[in-house]
Structures are given as structure tokens and as C-alpha cells.
Design an enzyme around this catalytic site. Structure first.
Site, PDB file in Angstrom:
ATOM      1  N   ALA A  22      -3.264   0.067   0.147  1.00  0.00           N
ATOM      2  CA  ALA A  22      -3.945  -0.447  -0.924  1.00  0.00           C
ATOM      3  C   ALA A  22      -3.139  -0.127  -2.242  1.00  0.00           C
ATOM      4  O   ALA A  22      -3.517  -0.552  -3.398  1.00  0.00           O
ATOM      5  CB  ALA A  22      -5.369  -0.018  -1.312  1.00  0.00           C
ATOM      6  N   GLY A  25       0.677  -5.153  -3.192  1.00  0.00           N
ATOM      7  CA  GLY A  25       0.455  -6.630  -2.479  1.00  0.00           C
ATOM      8  C   GLY A  25      -0.978  -6.905  -2.137  1.00  0.00           C
ATOM      9  O   GLY A  25      -1.817  -6.577  -3.056  1.00  0.00           O
ATOM     10  N   GLY A  27      -3.121  -5.467  -0.288  1.00  0.00           N
ATOM     11  CA  GLY A  27      -4.066  -4.383  -0.026  1.00  0.00           C
ATOM     12  C   GLY A  27      -4.389  -3.833  -1.792  1.00  0.00           C
ATOM     13  O   GLY A  27      -5.777  -3.596  -1.951  1.00  0.00           O
ATOM     14  N   TYR A 163       7.812  -7.956  15.294  1.00  0.00           N
ATOM     15  CA  TYR A 163       6.583  -8.324  14.499  1.00  0.00           C
ATOM     16  C   TYR A 163       5.768  -9.221  14.998  1.00  0.00           C
ATOM     17  O   TYR A 163       4.475  -8.854  14.883  1.00  0.00           O
ATOM     18  CB  TYR A 163       7.280  -8.864  13.097  1.00  0.00           C
ATOM     19  CG  TYR A 163       6.355  -9.154  12.052  1.00  0.00           C
ATOM     20  CD1 TYR A 163       5.766  -7.914  11.522  1.00  0.00           C
ATOM     21  CD2 TYR A 163       6.024 -10.608  11.931  1.00  0.00           C
ATOM     22  CE1 TYR A 163       4.793  -8.456  10.345  1.00  0.00           C
ATOM     23  CE2 TYR A 163       5.072 -10.647  10.693  1.00  0.00           C
ATOM     24  CZ  TYR A 163       4.337  -9.582   9.867  1.00  0.00           C
ATOM     25  OH  TYR A 163       3.657  -9.864   9.211  1.00  0.00           O
TER      26      TYR A 163
END
Length: 292
Positions: A22, A25, A27, A163
Site C-alpha cells: 500500500a 501504485g 495499493g 509472471y
């Protein structure tokens, strides 16, 4: 579904949210919006200094606690300090990084994006009162979960395939968690979300030419504020059902407002999901309890 925005978030006063990653971005945007709606937000960050700067701007509704998802000792330490959480938002992640390992020897992307969050959720589940939201990605369509080589020890490492595997694992985990919660008669919900193509700092940490290419692509991406809407909807909308996947409503789910979307067939493979669950428990040492 109408064009849902942060203005539609219902009053969250008296509720506690844990948001991983957080400090920046999606978050950060999510944490700010939740706090603005009255929630108490725990910013679970590896970079505490960055998290503290964000929390200072948010005010009294935010606190920062250290969490490194690439280190199971850190995950356990963080979880031991949380007394209550209404909603856990598994937001943090790494994308397409070079081959490297977590503190526990896992491939970094599966270790951070999936195994770290798997362990965190299992350790906190008895304190979650409402729901678990796990962030996936359109890149789940690039992935295949190889249960025989989850940590890329036998295969040639391919960063984007790794990913994709981690983001597919996020969905397999979300759906399997919901099945187990339902079987146990729990009212806790497990929900997944993805941001479409959003401009965040995630794209600038691949340590490759992709950093520059995706920087150019950001000219066409939607903002982080728009990209965070699906996870905010998943985390706060009263009518969200467990086992659903929320993404943008625009063309190819690249941008737009939240709606229920459909993930690919691989993400719905219950046999793979059970195998991944068993392997995740073995690797992390975290065994879920679904007692009443």
C-alpha cells in the site's frame, strides 16, 4: 452494473482493512480511498519509510506495519500482530523480474505474488470477518502452473511465463479458497480482481528493456485511480459474491469501470487448484483451518 466509482463506496467506518503493497501504485490508491470512506487501513509494506509518508498524508485512519512477502518469517511476524481484519486485500506483487529467489528459496514471482499471500491469508483467516480480495492480472492467460516445477528449477526461466504462472496461481487460489470456505459453512468470501492496463510503478521494475517499452505504453494506459476500482469494488461492494472475478468493463478488459469478468479455463481447473493448494501448504508450512 452502473459506472461504479469511489463515490459509490459505502460507509466503512468501524471496519479494518489490511492492504499489502500500500505504499505505492494501486495499493496506495486503494488505501487512500478506503480511509476516505472511514475505514481503518493497515498499510502492509516492505518499504516502511514510503508507507509512513503515505500514512502521514492519509491521517489517523492509517497505520503502517512492515511486511515482506518474499520472507515467510516477515509474513508470520506481521500476522502475529494483527488482532482483527474485516477485509484482507492481497494487492502487492512483482512483475517480470530477473531470475532470483526469495528468502526461503522460492522463485521470486511465485514466492511473492502467490506463496507469500497464501501464507498471509492462512495465518490471518481466523480473524477475517468479511472477505479476502486477491489481485490477479490479464497476464494469467500467459501462465501455466507446473506443479512439478513451480519454482523454475528444471525449466529455462522465462520472466513473463513466470509472471503469468503467479497470476494464474492467484486465481486458482481464490476459487479454491472459496470452495473450501463454502464447504466449511463460512460466510467469509474470496474474490479476485484485476486492474486492466493501468499505469503504475510495477512496470518500471522489470530491470530490462521492458521498463522503457512499457513506459511508452503508459501513454495509452488508464490511471492508477481507474485501475484500482476493480479491487475497491471487490473489497467493499455489499453485493459481491464469493468466487467472482472483477475487472474493467472496457474493450478487452484493458480499461474502464468495474464489472464481473470471466477468467480462462486453466484458472478453473479444480485438480490443479487442489494440487497447488497442497504444494503451497507444504512449501510455506501454513496449514489452513476452517473451523467455525
Amino acid at each position: 452494473m452502473t459506472k461504479w466509482t469511489t463515490e459509490d463506496i459505502v460507509d466503512q467506518r468501524g471496519r479494518t482493512f489490511v492492504v499489502t503493497g500500500a505504499n505505492s501504485g494501486l495499493g496506495e490508491v486503494t488505501a487512500r480511498a478506503l480511509a476516505a470512506s472511514g475505514a481503518h487501513v493497515v498499510l502492509a509494506c516492505r518499504d516502511v519509510a514510503k508507507g509512513q509518508r503515505v500514512a502521514a498524508e492519509i491521517g489517523d485512519n492509517a497505520e503502517v506495519r512492515r511486511l515482506d512477502l518474499a520472507d515467510l518469517a516477515s509474513v508470520r511476524d506481521f500476522a502475529s500482530g494483527i488482532e482483527k481484519v474485516d477485509v484482507l486485500v492481497n494487492n502487492a506483487g512483482v512483475m517480470a523480474v530477473p531470475r532470483r529467489s526469495t528468502a526461503d528459496g522460492f522463485e521470486m514471482q511465485i514466492g511473492t505474488n502467490h506463496l507469500g499471500h497464501f501464507a498471509l491469508t492462512g495465518l490471518l483467516l481466523d480473524r477475517v470477518t468479511d472477505r479476502v480480495v486477491t489481485m490477479s492480472s490479464l497476464a494469467h492467460k500467459l501462465g501455466t502452473v507446473d506443479l512439478a516445477d513451480l519454482n523454475w528449477e528444471r525449466r529455462r526461466y522465462r520472466r513473463w511465463s513466470a509472471y503469468g504462472q503467479s497470476k494464474l496461481a492467484n486465481l486458482l487460489f481464490t476459487y479454491e479458497l472459496q470452495r473450501r470456505l463454502t464447504a466449511a459453512g463460512s460466510k467469509v468470501k474470496s474474490v479476485a480482481a484485476h486492474p486492466g492496463y493501468a499505469s503504475t510503478n510495477l512496470q518500471s521494475h522489470t530491470e530490462s528493456v521492458w521498463d522503457r517499452l512499457m513506459g511508452i505504453g503508459d501513454l495509452f494506459a488508464q490511471s492508477a485511480e481507474m485501475g484500482a476500482l476493480p479491487e475497491l469494488y471487490a473489497a467493499t461492494a455489499p453485493d459481491v459474491s464469493g468466487g467472482t472475478f472483477i475487472g474493467p468493463d472496457g474493450p478487452f478488459e484493458q480499461r474502464g469501470y468495474p464489472k464481473v469478468v470471466v477468467s480462462n479455463r486453466k484458472s478453473r481447473d479444480e485438480s490443479i487448484a487442489r494440487g497447488l493448494w497442497a504444494q503451497s501448504e507444504r512449501l510455506t508450512g501454513v496449514h489452513y483451518s476452517f473451523g467455525s
